[in-house]
Design an enzyme around this catalytic site. Structure first.
Site, PDB file in Angstrom:
ATOM      1  N   HIS A 267       0.830  -1.209   0.000  1.00  0.00           N
ATOM      2  CA  HIS A 267       0.000   0.000   0.000  1.00  0.00           C
ATOM      3  C   HIS A 267       0.864   1.258   0.000  1.00  0.00           C
ATOM      4  O   HIS A 267       0.733   2.122  -0.875  1.00  0.00           O
ATOM      5  CB  HIS A 267      -0.915  -0.020   1.224  1.00  0.00           C
ATOM      6  CG  HIS A 267      -1.895   1.106   1.276  1.00  0.00           C
ATOM      7  ND1 HIS A 267      -3.220   0.961   0.942  1.00  0.00           N
ATOM      8  CD2 HIS A 267      -1.750   2.411   1.628  1.00  0.00           C
ATOM      9  CE1 HIS A 267      -3.841   2.126   1.072  1.00  0.00           C
ATOM     10  NE2 HIS A 267      -2.966   3.028   1.492  1.00  0.00           N
ATOM     11  N   GLU A 268       1.754   1.343   0.979  1.00  0.00           N
ATOM     12  CA  GLU A 268       2.601   2.537   1.074  1.00  0.00           C
ATOM     13  C   GLU A 268       3.594   2.585  -0.082  1.00  0.00           C
ATOM     14  O   GLU A 268       3.962   3.666  -0.551  1.00  0.00           O
ATOM     15  CB  GLU A 268       3.327   2.576   2.420  1.00  0.00           C
ATOM     16  CG  GLU A 268       2.414   2.501   3.644  1.00  0.00           C
ATOM     17  CD  GLU A 268       1.256   3.492   3.636  1.00  0.00           C
ATOM     18  OE1 GLU A 268       1.377   4.558   2.997  1.00  0.00           O
ATOM     19  OE2 GLU A 268       0.215   3.201   4.263  1.00  0.00           O
ATOM     20  N   HIS A 271       1.906   4.288  -2.962  1.00  0.00           N
ATOM     21  CA  HIS A 271       1.998   5.750  -2.809  1.00  0.00           C
ATOM     22  C   HIS A 271       3.392   6.233  -3.186  1.00  0.00           C
ATOM     23  O   HIS A 271       3.555   7.233  -3.897  1.00  0.00           O
ATOM     24  CB  HIS A 271       1.714   6.152  -1.359  1.00  0.00           C
ATOM     25  CG  HIS A 271       0.274   6.116  -0.961  1.00  0.00           C
ATOM     26  ND1 HIS A 271      -0.710   6.779  -1.657  1.00  0.00           N
ATOM     27  CD2 HIS A 271      -0.350   5.502   0.089  1.00  0.00           C
ATOM     28  CE1 HIS A 271      -1.889   6.586  -1.062  1.00  0.00           C
ATOM     29  NE2 HIS A 271      -1.689   5.806  -0.011  1.00  0.00           N
ATOM     30  N   GLU A 297      -4.551   7.344  -3.949  1.00  0.00           N
ATOM     31  CA  GLU A 297      -4.996   6.121  -3.274  1.00  0.00           C
ATOM     32  C   GLU A 297      -5.216   4.983  -4.259  1.00  0.00           C
ATOM     33  O   GLU A 297      -5.045   3.806  -3.915  1.00  0.00           O
ATOM     34  CB  GLU A 297      -6.277   6.398  -2.483  1.00  0.00           C
ATOM     35  CG  GLU A 297      -6.692   5.283  -1.539  1.00  0.00           C
ATOM     36  CD  GLU A 297      -5.693   5.014  -0.431  1.00  0.00           C
ATOM     37  OE1 GLU A 297      -5.737   3.915   0.161  1.00  0.00           O
ATOM     38  OE2 GLU A 297      -4.839   5.896  -0.160  1.00  0.00           O
TER      39      GLU A 297
END
Length: 505
Positions: A267-268, A271, A297
């Protein structure tokens, strides 16, 4: 110096000051000793005030107005390129928004939220909403005031939403979320009567250092370098792109939930790749900023769920996981593991929620935020409102506040209007993924060999490199040929989980 070059110089100064603020916030979450909080809010408030002063300074306004009329958007220099004109329009939008907000308010907001974030950590640790209540009341009060300062036509929540998802409207969110909620609840209902998938082996003790080593391997395959990025521990996972060559990511490592670490890493990392995929030569300008938080996102959820919960991905990574943790996974087959990581069971914690439940977590938060800002819900009544919706949407009844309304850091930071971008991100990600599979039909075969570069390259080529050149609607139309819809996301879920749970039989 040409006015445009002067504008870039001033804008880079703002970017540098902002990155220093982000660094202080990162340090507060990672390394700062507890007593350092006595001074950190003042430091952050000072820098936030300086950033705001720079954004709204006479020098910045003069340079901007010499190139684009602040009232009419008329371009005054006929020799500017199309990209420069687009950048000017984005700068104008940002300036007009920032100019509405007094520096005194910016400083006060920074001080209140910095203190609130610190108290939130303690309140979450001790499951004590009452400890956090007075701080959250101050934050919500300031957010209401911020909405009034910015101004709105339809709903006060629009003003706050616009700071994260430009031009989005509360009414638009209500419409698309109303289309999203019934099929999600229906899917959960259909799956709930099926035999549960065995997934207990995911929750065995896995040493923190091994989890972190595996996380670093994933990031390396995604395209990160240790010379320009870091991965650390924090209470709440986050990613901060300080500048093109410095990306900070964190995970919250639970020794008995390695999947949480893996999901947070992807997830990170999603980003982070967006940040480093922006064109470095435009750093400090809108052309090197993420388009919106919904699009940002979409990148994190693209990697976390569409890639990280895909069998192709684990064809390569699961044998490595078995080698690193033979006691925990040595006797588990890939089929068992794949089904386990895609098992559907509503969870109290948003960041640990399955693909179907996740957006219901977001809708719950959106509805509460909307009520808080319009004044139809009191801050003290949040736990009850939260738990009521948890029972309705997910069939869960939180017994402690850390399982419910204290689980997220966002409200302590004053990030009201942020949560809906998570749901929008899921919808954008699914729509982008549908097109990606058409453009890259062999991506799965390459992923099975540990080659994730086709994924990164496609995202960089179609999304990252453009920064804020397009609106969200324009970008979505450019990539997929249509505007955002909930249908690709619902189709993806129904196809995947009908197969996994044999819903048609």
């Amino acid at each position: 110096m040409h006015p445009y070059q002067k504008l870039i110089k001033l804008s880079k100064q703002i970017a540098h000051l902002s990155s220093i603020t982000y660094l202080l916030e990162w340090d507060q979450e990672i390394y700062m000793p507890a007593e350092g909080i006595a001074y950190r809010p003042e430091q952050i408030a000072l820098l936030s005030g300086l950033v705001h002063q720079k954004k709204t300074s006479k020098a910045f306004a003069k340079s901007l107005n010499s190139l684009i009329d602040l009232d009419t958007k008329e371009i005054k220099d006929p020799h500017l390129t199309l990209l420069q004109i687009i950048a000017l329009k984005r700068w104008r939008r940002d300036y007009l928004l920032a100019a509405k907000i007094p520096s005194s308010f910016v400083k006060k907001f920074a001080t209140v939220t910095s203190n609130a974030a610190h108290v939130w950590q303690m309140a979450k640790k001790h499951n004590d909403f009452k400890l956090f209540l007075p701080h959250l009341q101050k934050v919500i009060s300031l957010c209401r005031k911020k909405a009034d300062i910015i101004g709105y036509q339809e709903h006060p929540y629009d003003a706050l939403l616009d700071t994260y998802e430009p031009d989005a409207k509360t009414s638009d969110l209500i419409n698309i979320f109303n289309q999203l909620k019934p099929p999600l609840k229906q899917l959960l209902k259909e799956i709930s009567i099926k035999s549960p998938v065995e997934n207990h082996f995911l929750y065995q003790l896995c040493p923190k250092h091994i989890q972190l080593e595996f996380a670093h391997l994933i990031l390396e395959k995604m395209g990160f370098s240790l010379s320009s990025s870091r991965l650390d521990y924090s209470v709440h996972p986050f990613c901060t792109g300080l500048q093109p060559k410095d990306t900070r990511m964190t995970v919250a490592v639970n020794p008995e939930n390695i999947l949480g670490t893996i999901s947070a890493t992807l997830h990170e990392g999603g980003h982070g790749l967006y940040h480093i995929g922006l064109i470095a030569e435009h750093y400090g300008t809108p052309l090197a900023e993420s388009l919106s938080l919904g699009i940002d996102e979409s990148q994190s959820r693209f990697w976390e769920t569409l890639i990280g919960q895909n069998r192709h991905f684990w064809q390569y990574f699961f044998p490595i996981l078995q080698q690193n943790l033979p006691k925990q996974f040595g006797l588990i087959t890939l089929d068992q593991f794949y089904r386990a990581i895609n098992s559907i069971k509503p969870h109290f914690i948003r960041i640990e929620a399955d693909e179907i439940s996740y957006n219901l977590h977001i809708l719950l938060r959106f509805e509460i935020e909307k009520q808080l800002i319009e004044g139809s819900l009191s801050v003290k009544d949040i736990p009850e409102a939260w738990n009521t919706r948890m029972r309705d949407y997910l069939g869960l009844d939180p017994k402690i506040d850390s399982q419910g309304c204290l689980q997220d850091i966002h409200w302590s930071l004053g990030m009201i209007g942020y949560f809906p971008t998570y749901a929008l991100g899921n919808l954008y990600a699914a729509q982008f993924f549908s097109q990606f599979k058409k453009d890259q039909p062999n991506w799965g075969t390459q992923a099975e060999q540990g080659n994730l570069s086709p994924i990164r390259t496609w995202l960089q080529t179609h999304i990252h490199k453009f920064g804020r050149q397009y609106t969200q609607e324009e970008l979505c139309q450019k990539i997929t040929g249509s505007i955002l819809s909930e249908k690709p996301f619902i189709d993806y879920l129904q196809k995947k989980y009908s197969t996994l749970y044999q819903l048609d039989s």
